[in-house]
Scaffold this motif. Structure first.
Motif, PDB file in Angstrom:
ATOM      1  N   LEU A  32       0.802  -1.226   0.000  1.00 28.68           N
ATOM      2  CA  LEU A  32       0.000   0.000   0.000  1.00 28.68           C
ATOM      3  C   LEU A  32       0.834   1.275   0.000  1.00 28.68           C
ATOM      4  N   GLY A  33       2.053   1.221   0.520  1.00 28.09           N
ATOM      5  CA  GLY A  33       2.825   2.437   0.718  1.00 28.09           C
ATOM      6  C   GLY A  33       2.682   2.918   2.157  1.00 28.09           C
ATOM      7  N   ARG A  34       3.594   3.769   2.595  1.00 26.58           N
ATOM      8  CA  ARG A  34       3.645   4.163   4.004  1.00 26.58           C
ATOM      9  C   ARG A  34       2.402   4.923   4.461  1.00 26.58           C
ATOM     10  N   VAL A  35       2.018   5.934   3.688  1.00 32.91           N
ATOM     11  CA  VAL A  35       0.923   6.806   4.126  1.00 32.91           C
ATOM     12  C   VAL A  35      -0.379   6.029   4.230  1.00 32.91           C
ATOM     13  N   ARG A  36      -0.713   5.279   3.206  1.00 30.27           N
ATOM     14  CA  ARG A  36      -1.965   4.514   3.234  1.00 30.27           C
ATOM     15  C   ARG A  36      -1.905   3.406   4.293  1.00 30.27           C
ATOM     16  N   TYR A  37      -0.723   2.855   4.497  1.00 26.66           N
ATOM     17  CA  TYR A  37      -0.568   1.820   5.521  1.00 26.66           C
ATOM     18  C   TYR A  37      -0.846   2.383   6.915  1.00 26.66           C
ATOM     19  N   ILE A  38      -0.291   3.531   7.223  1.00 25.26           N
ATOM     20  CA  ILE A  38      -0.548   4.161   8.524  1.00 25.26           C
ATOM     21  C   ILE A  38      -2.020   4.531   8.645  1.00 25.26           C
ATOM     22  N   GLY A  39      -2.610   5.051   7.547  1.00 19.78           N
ATOM     23  CA  GLY A  39      -4.042   5.357   7.566  1.00 19.78           C
ATOM     24  C   GLY A  39      -4.872   4.121   7.838  1.00 19.78           C
ATOM     25  N   LEU A  40      -4.485   3.009   7.239  1.00 24.05           N
ATOM     26  CA  LEU A  40      -5.181   1.743   7.469  1.00 24.05           C
ATOM     27  C   LEU A  40      -5.106   1.336   8.935  1.00 24.05           C
ATOM     28  N   TYR A  41      -3.929   1.442   9.514  1.00 24.89           N
ATOM     29  CA  TYR A  41      -3.754   1.039  10.920  1.00 24.89           C
ATOM     30  C   TYR A  41      -4.613   1.896  11.841  1.00 24.89           C
ATOM     31  N   LEU A  42      -4.610   3.192  11.603  1.00 21.09           N
ATOM     32  CA  LEU A  42      -5.381   4.095  12.456  1.00 21.09           C
ATOM     33  C   LEU A  42      -6.884   3.900  12.267  1.00 21.09           C
ATOM     34  N   LEU A  43      -7.316   3.653  11.033  1.00 19.21           N
ATOM     35  CA  LEU A  43      -8.744   3.416  10.800  1.00 19.21           C
ATOM     36  C   LEU A  43      -9.188   2.116  11.461  1.00 19.21           C
ATOM     37  N   GLY A  44      -8.341   1.077  11.398  1.00 14.27           N
ATOM     38  CA  GLY A  44      -8.671  -0.165  12.092  1.00 14.27           C
ATOM     39  C   GLY A  44      -8.796   0.043  13.591  1.00 14.27           C
ATOM     40  N   ALA A  45      -7.897   0.869  14.143  1.00  8.04           N
ATOM     41  CA  ALA A  45      -7.973   1.182  15.573  1.00  8.04           C
ATOM     42  C   ALA A  45      -9.259   1.946  15.887  1.00  8.04           C
ATOM     43  N   LEU A  46      -9.644   2.861  15.002  1.00  4.59           N
ATOM     44  CA  LEU A  46     -10.906   3.589  15.205  1.00  4.59           C
ATOM     45  C   LEU A  46     -12.095   2.631  15.179  1.00  4.59           C
ATOM     46  N   GLY A  47     -12.032   1.625  14.300  1.00  2.86           N
ATOM     47  CA  GLY A  47     -13.087   0.621  14.274  1.00  2.86           C
ATOM     48  C   GLY A  47     -13.200  -0.118  15.594  1.00  2.86           C
ATOM     49  N   ALA A  48     -12.039  -0.440  16.194  1.00  4.00           N
ATOM     50  CA  ALA A  48     -12.054  -1.097  17.512  1.00  4.00           C
ATOM     51  C   ALA A  48     -12.618  -0.168  18.572  1.00  4.00           C
ATOM     52  N   GLU A  49     -12.308   1.120  18.485  1.00  2.07           N
ATOM     53  CA  GLU A  49     -12.812   2.076  19.471  1.00  2.07           C
ATOM     54  C   GLU A  49     -14.315   2.279  19.337  1.00  2.07           C
ATOM     55  N   VAL A  50     -14.817   2.267  18.125  1.00  2.00           N
ATOM     56  CA  VAL A  50     -16.268   2.373  17.938  1.00  2.00           C
ATOM     57  C   VAL A  50     -16.962   1.183  18.578  1.00  2.00           C
ATOM     58  N   ALA A  51     -16.419  -0.020  18.348  1.00  8.56           N
ATOM     59  CA  ALA A  51     -17.008  -1.210  18.962  1.00  8.56           C
ATOM     60  C   ALA A  51     -16.944  -1.122  20.482  1.00  8.56           C
ATOM     61  N   ALA A  52     -15.808  -0.632  21.007  1.00  2.00           N
ATOM     62  CA  ALA A  52     -15.668  -0.498  22.457  1.00  2.00           C
ATOM     63  C   ALA A  52     -16.664   0.504  23.020  1.00  2.00           C
ATOM     64  N   SER A  53     -16.888   1.611  22.308  1.00  2.00           N
ATOM     65  CA  SER A  53     -17.824   2.621  22.804  1.00  2.00           C
ATOM     66  C   SER A  53     -19.259   2.128  22.765  1.00  2.00           C
ATOM     67  N   LEU A  54     -19.551   1.192  21.864  1.00  2.00           N
ATOM     68  CA  LEU A  54     -20.910   0.652  21.767  1.00  2.00           C
ATOM     69  C   LEU A  54     -21.176  -0.440  22.797  1.00  2.00           C
ATOM     70  N   PHE A  55     -20.171  -1.277  23.049  1.00  2.00           N
ATOM     71  CA  PHE A  55     -20.374  -2.428  23.925  1.00  2.00           C
ATOM     72  C   PHE A  55     -19.816  -2.231  25.338  1.00  2.00           C
ATOM     73  N   PHE A  56     -18.766  -1.411  25.477  1.00  2.00           N
ATOM     74  CA  PHE A  56     -18.138  -1.212  26.794  1.00  2.00           C
ATOM     75  C   PHE A  56     -17.901   0.284  27.035  1.00  2.00           C
ATOM     76  N   PRO A  57     -18.961   1.080  27.045  1.00  2.00           N
ATOM     77  CA  PRO A  57     -18.779   2.542  27.095  1.00  2.00           C
ATOM     78  C   PRO A  57     -18.161   3.049  28.388  1.00  2.00           C
ATOM     79  N   TYR A  58     -18.361   2.354  29.487  1.00  2.00           N
ATOM     80  CA  TYR A  58     -17.860   2.834  30.776  1.00  2.00           C
ATOM     81  C   TYR A  58     -16.663   2.033  31.283  1.00  2.00           C
TER      82      TYR A  58
END
Length: 281
Positions: free
Chosen positions: A150-176
């Motif tokens: 993918l290249g460096r920039v898109r690779y880092i974007g991918l990693y951060l977006l995947g982390a955001l996906g995990a955070e969305v799931a955490a905020s929905l299922f384990f908000p507190y």
């Protein structure tokens, strides 16, 4: 006793009150013992020492030259950077007060937004050393291949977006509940790697097996496996965007789609946090 006649040439050029008969081997000026710097042959005066140092080739630290070499040769510098941030996050997490202030907390995404960033890299202290080893190994095993694709920039974007996906799931299922996103973020790479392999027409069953095993282990041990699914899903979606917009003429479309996905995930996190704060009030 023989008196040596006073001669300005017999006195230090920097300290006229100090008699000396020692000359700088480079410029020939008289210098006292305080101004002498031993050289390979004789001594040098301060000016000649300064000039010699200024003409010496500048040697950069080996780490810097190594990273520059990797960058110019197409090496996996982004993967190494993420590995380094993982180790740094683990070391920071050894400070007990740091965990409570830096772990991701769904209900606090709006009031403490830095947790959305720090939560990606911080760990749960010494007990998370196995998780750290797993993440670093997986970054090395999968990360550099994805970065090369993918290249460096898109690779880092991918990693951060995947982390955001995990955070969305955490905020929905384990908000507190403060949640470790550092482990779940890796599953964004797994989801992306699956899509990349399939886009090449290759088999990728082993990736699905890794994800399924971790979900089963998470269910058995009571860990937040939903975060793994969230990261893997967003990682796969991000990779799909990249694969479907590879042509140079689609660069703007790719940026808009990836940026829109990031905005959507951030909006979900902030709206969810705002609703939780309102409920708590």
């Amino acid at each position: 006793m023989t008196n040596i006649p006073r001669n300005s040439d017999n006195f230090c050029y920097r300290h006229p009150d100090r008699q000396s008969f020692i000359l700088c081997q480079r410029c020939g000026r008289t210098i006292c013992t305080q101004c002498q710097t031993p050289a390979a042959v004789g001594v040098h005066c301060p000016e000649c020492v300064r000039e010699a140092r200024g003409n010496m080739p500048k040697v950069r630290p080996q780490v810097v030259t190594r990273m520059n070499s990797l960058a110019t040769s197409g090496g996996p510098t982004a993967t190494y950077a993420l590995m380094g941030l993982s180790v740094l996050g683990f070391l920071v997490s050894l400070v007990p007060s740091a965990q409570g202030a830096l772990l991701f907390y769904g209900a606090g995404a709006l009031t403490e937004p830095w947790r959305m960033v720090t939560g990606i890299f911080v760990y749960g202290g010494l007990s998370s050393i196995i998780q750290l080893a797993f993440n670093v190994y997986m970054l090395w095993a999968f990360g550099q291949m994805i970065e090369q694709q993918l290249g460096r920039v898109r690779y880092i974007g991918l990693y951060l977006l995947g982390a955001l996906g995990a955070e969305v799931a955490a905020s929905l299922f384990f908000p507190y509940q403060p949640v470790l996103i550092s482990g779940a973020a890796m599953f964004g790479l797994f989801g992306a790697f699956y899509v990349i392999l399939r886009s090449r027409g290759e088999q990728a069953v082993q990736i699905l097996v890794i994800i399924a095993l971790n979900v089963v282990i998470g269910i058995f041990f009571g860990t937040p496996w939903q975060n793994y699914i969230g990261a893997a899903a967003i990682g796969a979606l991000t990779a799909l965007i990249y694969m479907r917009t590879q042509h140079r003429s689609q660069a703007m479309q790719q940026r808009l789609l990836a940026g829109g996905l990031a905005v959507a995930l951030l909006a979900i996190l902030l709206v969810r946090s705002a609703s939780l704060v309102g409920l708590a009030a």
